[in-house]
Write a protein that holds these residues in place. Structure first.
Motif, PDB file in Angstrom:
ATOM      1  N   TYR A 101       0.875  -1.173   0.000  1.00 41.00           N
ATOM      2  CA  TYR A 101       0.000   0.000   0.000  1.00 41.00           C
ATOM      3  C   TYR A 101       0.906   1.214   0.000  1.00 41.00           C
ATOM      4  O   TYR A 101       1.733   1.374   0.899  1.00 41.00           O
ATOM      5  N   CYS A 102       0.757   2.069  -1.017  1.00 34.68           N
ATOM      6  CA  CYS A 102       1.724   3.144  -1.202  1.00 34.68           C
ATOM      7  C   CYS A 102       1.062   4.477  -1.532  1.00 34.68           C
ATOM      8  O   CYS A 102       0.170   4.549  -2.364  1.00 34.68           O
ATOM      9  N   GLU A 103       1.556   5.508  -0.878  1.00 38.25           N
ATOM     10  CA  GLU A 103       1.213   6.893  -1.204  1.00 38.25           C
ATOM     11  C   GLU A 103       2.511   7.561  -1.629  1.00 38.25           C
ATOM     12  O   GLU A 103       3.390   7.777  -0.815  1.00 38.25           O
ATOM     13  N   SER A 104       2.621   7.883  -2.926  1.00 42.37           N
ATOM     14  CA  SER A 104       3.867   8.472  -3.420  1.00 42.37           C
ATOM     15  C   SER A 104       3.596   9.810  -4.092  1.00 42.37           C
ATOM     16  O   SER A 104       2.454  10.204  -4.290  1.00 42.37           O
ATOM     17  N   ASN A 105       4.672  10.465  -4.467  1.00 40.18           N
ATOM     18  CA  ASN A 105       4.552  11.745  -5.158  1.00 40.18           C
ATOM     19  C   ASN A 105       3.996  11.572  -6.573  1.00 40.18           C
ATOM     20  O   ASN A 105       3.515  12.531  -7.155  1.00 40.18           O
ATOM     21  N   LEU A 106       4.043  10.366  -7.139  1.00 42.81           N
ATOM     22  CA  LEU A 106       3.548  10.139  -8.491  1.00 42.81           C
ATOM     23  C   LEU A 106       2.123   9.606  -8.519  1.00 42.81           C
ATOM     24  O   LEU A 106       1.329  10.011  -9.357  1.00 42.81           O
ATOM     25  N   ILE A 107       1.819   8.663  -7.624  1.00 45.54           N
ATOM     26  CA  ILE A 107       0.493   8.045  -7.603  1.00 45.54           C
ATOM     27  C   ILE A 107       0.327   7.256  -6.302  1.00 45.54           C
ATOM     28  O   ILE A 107       1.301   6.722  -5.774  1.00 45.54           O
ATOM     29  N   ASN A 108      -0.878   7.216  -5.808  1.00 46.73           N
ATOM     30  CA  ASN A 108      -1.205   6.343  -4.684  1.00 46.73           C
ATOM     31  C   ASN A 108      -1.737   5.059  -5.287  1.00 46.73           C
ATOM     32  O   ASN A 108      -2.674   5.082  -6.087  1.00 46.73           O
ATOM     33  N   ILE A 109      -1.112   3.940  -4.941  1.00 49.85           N
ATOM     34  CA  ILE A 109      -1.477   2.670  -5.583  1.00 49.85           C
ATOM     35  C   ILE A 109      -1.260   1.515  -4.616  1.00 49.85           C
ATOM     36  O   ILE A 109      -0.358   1.563  -3.778  1.00 49.85           O
ATOM     37  N   ASN A 110      -2.107   0.525  -4.748  1.00 44.46           N
ATOM     38  CA  ASN A 110      -2.012  -0.682  -3.919  1.00 44.46           C
ATOM     39  C   ASN A 110      -1.737  -1.870  -4.834  1.00 44.46           C
ATOM     40  O   ASN A 110      -2.463  -2.087  -5.802  1.00 44.46           O
ATOM     41  N   TYR A 111      -0.688  -2.621  -4.535  1.00 46.47           N
ATOM     42  CA  TYR A 111      -0.245  -3.714  -5.381  1.00 46.47           C
ATOM     43  C   TYR A 111      -0.328  -5.067  -4.677  1.00 46.47           C
ATOM     44  O   TYR A 111      -0.058  -5.175  -3.477  1.00 46.47           O
ATOM     45  N   ASN A 112      -0.610  -6.099  -5.472  1.00 49.90           N
ATOM     46  CA  ASN A 112      -0.301  -7.481  -5.119  1.00 49.90           C
ATOM     47  C   ASN A 112       1.056  -7.740  -5.757  1.00 49.90           C
ATOM     48  O   ASN A 112       1.212  -7.556  -6.973  1.00 49.90           O
ATOM     49  N   CYS A 113       2.027  -8.131  -4.965  1.00 49.79           N
ATOM     50  CA  CYS A 113       3.395  -8.312  -5.461  1.00 49.79           C
ATOM     51  C   CYS A 113       3.788  -9.791  -5.406  1.00 49.79           C
ATOM     52  O   CYS A 113       3.540 -10.467  -4.409  1.00 49.79           O
ATOM     53  N   ILE A 114       4.402 -10.237  -6.479  1.00 51.31           N
ATOM     54  CA  ILE A 114       4.914 -11.604  -6.564  1.00 51.31           C
ATOM     55  C   ILE A 114       6.373 -11.514  -6.980  1.00 51.31           C
ATOM     56  O   ILE A 114       6.689 -10.944  -8.030  1.00 51.31           O
ATOM     57  N   GLU A 115       7.248 -12.045  -6.151  1.00 48.56           N
ATOM     58  CA  GLU A 115       8.674 -12.066  -6.443  1.00 48.56           C
ATOM     59  C   GLU A 115       9.136 -13.524  -6.442  1.00 48.56           C
ATOM     60  O   GLU A 115       9.032 -14.208  -5.418  1.00 48.56           O
ATOM     61  N   VAL A 116       9.626 -14.004  -7.577  1.00 44.12           N
ATOM     62  CA  VAL A 116      10.142 -15.361  -7.674  1.00 44.12           C
ATOM     63  C   VAL A 116      11.656 -15.286  -7.525  1.00 44.12           C
ATOM     64  O   VAL A 116      12.339 -14.659  -8.339  1.00 44.12           O
ATOM     65  N   PHE A 117      12.151 -15.903  -6.469  1.00 41.53           N
ATOM     66  CA  PHE A 117      13.584 -15.912  -6.175  1.00 41.53           C
ATOM     67  C   PHE A 117      14.206 -17.232  -6.621  1.00 41.53           C
ATOM     68  O   PHE A 117      13.579 -18.280  -6.557  1.00 41.53           O
ATOM     69  N   LYS A 118      15.460 -17.148  -7.035  1.00 42.26           N
ATOM     70  CA  LYS A 118      16.255 -18.335  -7.339  1.00 42.26           C
ATOM     71  C   LYS A 118      17.627 -18.142  -6.707  1.00 42.26           C
ATOM     72  O   LYS A 118      18.176 -17.039  -6.732  1.00 42.26           O
ATOM     73  N   LYS A 119      18.143 -19.205  -6.157  1.00 34.98           N
ATOM     74  CA  LYS A 119      19.492 -19.136  -5.596  1.00 34.98           C
ATOM     75  C   LYS A 119      20.494 -19.227  -6.749  1.00 34.98           C
ATOM     76  O   LYS A 119      20.511 -20.189  -7.505  1.00 34.98           O
ATOM     77  N   GLU A 120      21.303 -18.177  -6.886  1.00 38.21           N
ATOM     78  CA  GLU A 120      22.319 -18.098  -7.934  1.00 38.21           C
ATOM     79  C   GLU A 120      23.645 -17.735  -7.292  1.00 38.21           C
ATOM     80  O   GLU A 120      23.721 -16.751  -6.565  1.00 38.21           O
ATOM     81  N   ASP A 121      24.664 -18.518  -7.555  1.00 40.59           N
ATOM     82  CA  ASP A 121      25.997 -18.207  -7.030  1.00 40.59           C
ATOM     83  C   ASP A 121      25.961 -17.967  -5.522  1.00 40.59           C
ATOM     84  O   ASP A 121      26.508 -16.991  -5.010  1.00 40.59           O
ATOM     85  N   ASP A 122      25.274 -18.845  -4.795  1.00 37.38           N
ATOM     86  CA  ASP A 122      25.183 -18.814  -3.333  1.00 37.38           C
ATOM     87  C   ASP A 122      24.451 -17.605  -2.763  1.00 37.38           C
ATOM     88  O   ASP A 122      24.621 -17.275  -1.590  1.00 37.38           O
ATOM     89  N   ASP A 123      23.668 -16.924  -3.582  1.00 38.57           N
ATOM     90  CA  ASP A 123      22.840 -15.824  -3.076  1.00 38.57           C
ATOM     91  C   ASP A 123      21.502 -15.869  -3.788  1.00 38.57           C
ATOM     92  O   ASP A 123      21.366 -16.478  -4.847  1.00 38.57           O
ATOM     93  N   TRP A 124      20.510 -15.229  -3.204  1.00 40.25           N
ATOM     94  CA  TRP A 124      19.158 -15.223  -3.755  1.00 40.25           C
ATOM     95  C   TRP A 124      18.938 -13.984  -4.602  1.00 40.25           C
ATOM     96  O   TRP A 124      19.306 -12.875  -4.208  1.00 40.25           O
ATOM     97  N   HIS A 125      18.337 -14.190  -5.792  1.00 44.29           N
ATOM     98  CA  HIS A 125      18.009 -13.092  -6.692  1.00 44.29           C
ATOM     99  C   HIS A 125      16.612 -13.308  -7.254  1.00 44.29           C
ATOM    100  O   HIS A 125      16.156 -14.438  -7.429  1.00 44.29           O
TER     101      HIS A 125
END
Length: 148
Positions: A101-125
């Motif tokens: 839930y965000c109120e910013s200088n550009l737009i107030n917008i509410n998002y459903n966020c999906i981030e798919v992580f994969k372990k690469e070179d011993d770290d998550w990206h």
């Protein structure tokens, strides 16, 4: 954190790590600095969907350019809140979902966020990111200020 979702301490620690990484990137993002996400996104294999992009972004270079042009020095949040975080993981892959839930200088917008992580070179990206509007039929985009 809802411990009922995690089978063991290892899963809970991974969830805490990925959520912490995401929140650190958001903190920078909402001060006009895309470097947190540029560090989080996979440079090897990345794609992105957003409610304000017509097409999928298919490469790290493309998203890094967009982020630098549209966010750096331009986007500032008056207030934002992360809610309902959950991580689902299997081996070297994990999916983080949450609502923003965000109120910013550009737009107030509410998002459903999906981030798919994969372990690469011993770290998550993040290899895939989707930001979709919560209840888009109720969203009025006419108030959005020009980004570029």
């Amino acid at each position: 954190m809802n411990n009922n979702w995690y089978k063991n301490e290892e899963e809970e620690k991974l969830a805490e790590k990925l959520i912490s990484m995401e929140k650190a990137a958001l903190k920078k993002w909402f001060t006009g600095d895309s470097s947190g996400y540029r560090d989080l996104w996979s440079k090897k294999n990345f794609c992105y969907f957003d409610a304000v992009c017509v097409n999928r972004v298919d490469t790290y270079d493309e998203i890094a350019k967009l982020a630098t042009e549209r966010v750096d020095g331009r986007l500032y949040a008056k207030h934002y809140e992360v809610r309902n975080e959950r991580v689902q993981a299997a081996k070297d892959m994990a999916v983080l979902t949450y609502q923003l839930y965000c109120e910013s200088n550009l737009i107030n917008i509410n998002y459903n966020c999906i981030e798919v992580f994969k372990k690469e070179d011993d770290d998550w990206h993040v290899i895939h990111s989707t930001w979709s509007v919560i209840r888009p039929m109720e969203m009025d985009f006419s108030a959005m200020k020009e980004i570029v």
